[in-house]
Design a protein around this motif. Structure first.
Motif, PDB file in Angstrom:
ATOM      1  N   GLY B 201       0.817  -1.206   0.000  1.00 41.67           N
ATOM      2  CA  GLY B 201       0.000   0.000   0.000  1.00 41.67           C
ATOM      3  C   GLY B 201       0.854   1.260   0.000  1.00 41.67           C
ATOM      4  N   GLY B 202       1.885   1.269   0.835  1.00 32.81           N
ATOM      5  CA  GLY B 202       2.776   2.431   0.898  1.00 32.81           C
ATOM      6  C   GLY B 202       3.548   2.629  -0.397  1.00 32.81           C
ATOM      7  N   THR B 203       4.011   1.523  -0.963  1.00 34.10           N
ATOM      8  CA  THR B 203       4.778   1.594  -2.219  1.00 34.10           C
ATOM      9  C   THR B 203       3.916   2.166  -3.342  1.00 34.10           C
ATOM     10  OG1 THR B 203       6.150  -0.260  -1.566  1.00 34.10           O
ATOM     11  CG2 THR B 203       6.011   0.199  -3.927  1.00 34.10           C
ATOM     12  N   LEU B 204       2.668   1.732  -3.403  1.00 32.24           N
ATOM     13  CA  LEU B 204       1.775   2.219  -4.463  1.00 32.24           C
ATOM     14  C   LEU B 204       1.440   3.694  -4.288  1.00 32.24           C
ATOM     15  CD1 LEU B 204      -0.471  -0.904  -4.880  1.00 32.24           C
ATOM     16  CD2 LEU B 204       1.172   0.038  -6.520  1.00 32.24           C
ATOM     17  N   ALA B 205       1.546   4.173  -3.041  1.00 26.57           N
ATOM     18  CA  ALA B 205       1.348   5.601  -2.802  1.00 26.57           C
ATOM     19  C   ALA B 205       2.672   6.362  -2.940  1.00 26.57           C
ATOM     20  CB  ALA B 205       0.755   5.817  -1.415  1.00 26.57           C
ATOM     21  N   GLU B 206       3.713   5.646  -3.325  1.00 23.96           N
ATOM     22  CA  GLU B 206       5.061   6.223  -3.440  1.00 23.96           C
ATOM     23  C   GLU B 206       5.452   6.972  -2.169  1.00 23.96           C
ATOM     24  OE1 GLU B 206       6.521   6.766  -7.241  1.00 23.96           O
ATOM     25  OE2 GLU B 206       4.571   6.903  -8.215  1.00 23.96           O
ATOM     26  N   ALA B 207       5.253   6.313  -1.058  1.00 24.09           N
ATOM     27  CA  ALA B 207       5.575   6.889   0.248  1.00 24.09           C
ATOM     28  C   ALA B 207       7.092   7.002   0.434  1.00 24.09           C
ATOM     29  CB  ALA B 207       4.985   6.009   1.348  1.00 24.09           C
ATOM     30  N   THR B 208       7.500   7.893   1.332  1.00 23.18           N
ATOM     31  CA  THR B 208       8.926   8.050   1.635  1.00 23.18           C
ATOM     32  C   THR B 208       9.437   6.850   2.423  1.00 23.18           C
ATOM     33  OG1 THR B 208       8.447   9.085   3.749  1.00 23.18           O
ATOM     34  CG2 THR B 208       8.647  10.554   1.838  1.00 23.18           C
ATOM     35  N   GLU B 209      10.753   6.716   2.479  1.00 17.54           N
ATOM     36  CA  GLU B 209      11.377   5.651   3.263  1.00 17.54           C
ATOM     37  C   GLU B 209      10.905   5.687   4.715  1.00 17.54           C
ATOM     38  OE1 GLU B 209      13.394   3.015   2.647  1.00 17.54           O
ATOM     39  OE2 GLU B 209      12.928   3.484   0.561  1.00 17.54           O
ATOM     40  N   GLU B 210      10.812   6.906   5.264  1.00  9.20           N
ATOM     41  CA  GLU B 210      10.409   7.056   6.664  1.00  9.20           C
ATOM     42  C   GLU B 210       8.994   6.502   6.882  1.00  9.20           C
ATOM     43  OE1 GLU B 210       9.275  10.942   7.640  1.00  9.20           O
ATOM     44  OE2 GLU B 210       9.189  10.592   9.818  1.00  9.20           O
ATOM     45  N   VAL B 211       8.112   6.832   5.975  1.00  7.57           N
ATOM     46  CA  VAL B 211       6.730   6.345   6.096  1.00  7.57           C
ATOM     47  C   VAL B 211       6.687   4.829   5.921  1.00  7.57           C
ATOM     48  CG1 VAL B 211       4.453   6.370   5.004  1.00  7.57           C
ATOM     49  CG2 VAL B 211       5.640   8.530   5.441  1.00  7.57           C
ATOM     50  N   LEU B 212       7.433   4.327   4.950  1.00 10.33           N
ATOM     51  CA  LEU B 212       7.454   2.870   4.741  1.00 10.33           C
ATOM     52  C   LEU B 212       7.949   2.148   5.992  1.00 10.33           C
ATOM     53  CD1 LEU B 212       8.761   2.523   1.044  1.00 10.33           C
ATOM     54  CD2 LEU B 212       6.442   2.103   1.893  1.00 10.33           C
ATOM     55  N   ARG B 213       8.977   2.725   6.624  1.00  8.39           N
ATOM     56  CA  ARG B 213       9.497   2.121   7.868  1.00  8.39           C
ATOM     57  C   ARG B 213       8.427   2.083   8.940  1.00  8.39           C
ATOM     58  NH1 ARG B 213      14.378   4.439   7.094  1.00  8.39           N
ATOM     59  NH2 ARG B 213      13.711   6.307   8.196  1.00  8.39           N
ATOM     60  N   GLY B 214       7.687   3.192   9.078  1.00 12.44           N
ATOM     61  CA  GLY B 214       6.620   3.264  10.073  1.00 12.44           C
ATOM     62  C   GLY B 214       5.512   2.260   9.784  1.00 12.44           C
ATOM     63  N   LEU B 215       5.136   2.164   8.514  1.00 12.53           N
ATOM     64  CA  LEU B 215       4.094   1.211   8.134  1.00 12.53           C
ATOM     65  C   LEU B 215       4.537  -0.219   8.426  1.00 12.53           C
ATOM     66  CD1 LEU B 215       2.881   2.701   4.707  1.00 12.53           C
ATOM     67  CD2 LEU B 215       1.537   2.568   6.828  1.00 12.53           C
ATOM     68  N   ARG B 216       5.810  -0.480   8.160  1.00  9.99           N
ATOM     69  CA  ARG B 216       6.327  -1.829   8.421  1.00  9.99           C
ATOM     70  C   ARG B 216       6.277  -2.145   9.920  1.00  9.99           C
ATOM     71  NH1 ARG B 216       9.640  -5.588   5.781  1.00  9.99           N
ATOM     72  NH2 ARG B 216      10.304  -4.234   4.090  1.00  9.99           N
ATOM     73  N   GLU B 217       6.637  -1.164  10.714  1.00 13.03           N
ATOM     74  CA  GLU B 217       6.630  -1.357  12.170  1.00 13.03           C
ATOM     75  C   GLU B 217       5.199  -1.597  12.672  1.00 13.03           C
ATOM     76  OE1 GLU B 217       8.219   1.391  15.659  1.00 13.03           O
ATOM     77  OE2 GLU B 217       9.295   1.723  13.765  1.00 13.03           O
TER      78      GLU B 217
END
Lengths: 303, 303
Positions: B201-217
């Motif tokens: 979901g984050g990748t498809l929204a082209e989220a930043t690395e920081e956001v992707l890290r948060g989503l993963r956590e």
């Protein structure tokens, strides 16, 4: 096969070239299944047992040869070659399961569920199927080509092709069949992945539409020829060379080409298909000599 | 859960939103399994029987919610949502097989091999696994994102994650275990796909690395919470609501959280993990309110 003009081939050159490619494929398959943490050792062993067992590597060779025929370096196609072999290995593991064809010999050794156990065999197949797509997605560049390769392979391995063909094959073993059904089963169960191998190779070489069409036609004819020789080997082959239990088709009343056409007509059909395959490449602006030679090898294969 | 500040949520708004998404997911799954020629009807039926059975659609919701949280329209993530549910459905079909967990009830109805037969169930699982990648490769644009999604999903579903976790889970049922092994199994068997849902979901929204890290956590904490509630439901749940045979873990001496920690401590751990999940999103420049609400729903789920 008299109706096709064969240039004076250096068969030994092709054979040596295929052997060189085969070694690279095997080394790559080996490297790609040295899993990092997370893969239990028994599962890892089962995956490697089935994937690395001695094989012709027919499909991955088609990938590499078609990239090369289109004038690109064949090693760029190694990830796709590995992915195709992973799909092939997974389909053999699952097809051999007791609930499916219930085979206990494959590539000259006990089948995966015989060597390990059913659960491990199911999971090893699942793992190889998944790993095929990881390999394409991760290691093919640029990503545009990776996505296209994933699409090609998934279609060929999916419910309307490989899996659908296998489902119909199981059903057909207990039902009346026709030559038409038999052809349809094999085009999906065996043909689709062989065709996809050619398309993958061509796609990675960024071949033109015309060349891709020719490669597909070659693959279509070759795939059917390959399957008919498989049926013939089941009837007449040497179990030691073929590496699986033979004369099973007849006992299980499987639909086979010799059953519909007889042995002689089946052999003739192989010859025609090999010629067709060669002709499909004849007018293309590519160097298809190794592919043509491989088609002739298929026509005379003993395993 | 007192250590996390919860803004005044409109729970009903989230519930209605999830329901709207669920209906779109179901419609898409339906549409994507109306196969063209080539898929035998029995196989098609088995695929649809398992995939379209009433379910929470937890993983696809996570895909859509994370795209939306990052400020993009969630319907762009529908192909990825479907792909994740296909992987989930395949893994359930294969896990339920006689050679694996040997279950006969799932989502309130007979398991796939019970309703059809083992061969069809194996093939339906294979088909769904393959279809997941076809869906991503074909329908996610641009191809760069399609390739990245294929990579994410393949890794999460592969031999070091989902399949490896399942292999260890089967082994662990007959072996001595530790809380550490149990956590490791669930991070791979359940957690990896839940984490991947967020990453997709984050990748498809082209989220930043920081956001992707948060989503993963968030996904990592939520995944473990989800599994512990699963273990608790097996002990204390209502079979009609849960839709599968319960109190099996204990009979099979499975490793579960209540077995190591007791029921009370397990419940506490769920609360802590739900808080952790919410906190992981708290400082991010995204609108995570539905994701936070979903985490609280998981903490109190009855099915």
């Amino acid at each position: 096969m008299s109706n096709v003009r064969i240039p004076s081939y250096d068969w030994q050159e092709t054979a040596a070239h295929l052997e060189e490619m085969r070694q690279r494929i095997d080394a790559e398959l080996d490297r790609r299944t040295n899993f990092p943490e997370g893969c239990p050792s028994r599962l890892r062993e089962a995956i490697r047992y089935s994937l690395l067992a001695p094989g012709k590597r027919f499909r991955p060779l088609l990938v590499l040869l078609s990239t090369e025929a289109c004038g690109k370096e064949w090693d760029r196609a190694l990830p796709a070659a590995c992915a195709v072999e992973m799909i092939h290995a997974y389909s053999l593991i699952h097809d051999d399961l007791p609930a499916m064809d219930n085979d206990d010999l494959r590539r000259g050794q006990p089948t995966c569920h015989r060597k390990f156990d059913e659960a491990t065999a199911i999971l090893a197949g699942d793992a190889l199927l998944t790993l095929a797509f990881e390999t394409l997605a991760k290691d093919i560049h640029p990503p545009r080509l990776a996505a296209e390769c994933c699409r090609l392979l998934a279609e060929a391995a999916g419910p309307c092709q490989l899996v659908g063909g296998q489902a119909d094959d199981i059903q057909a073993a207990t039902a009346e069949g026709s030559l038409e059904l038999l052809e349809s089963i094999h085009r999906r169960k065996t043909g689709a992945l062989i065709e996809a191998s050619l398309m993958l190779g061509g796609t990675l070489a960024e071949a033109t539409e015309e060349v891709l069409r020719g490669l597909r036609e070659y693959g279509r004819a070759l795939g059917l020829a390959f399957q008919i020789t498989d049926d013939l080997l089941d009837l007449e082959g040497d179990e030691k060379l073929v590496g699986k239990r033979l004369k099973k088709d007849d006992a299980q009343k499987k639909l086979t080409f010799p059953r519909f056409l007889g042995v002689e007509k089946s052999r003739e059909m192989v010859g025609q298909l090999v010629s067709q395959a060669a002709e499909a490449l004849a007018e293309l602006p590519i160097d298809g000599r190794h592919l043509v030679a491989l088609a002739f090898f298929v026509g005379t294969r003993k395993h």
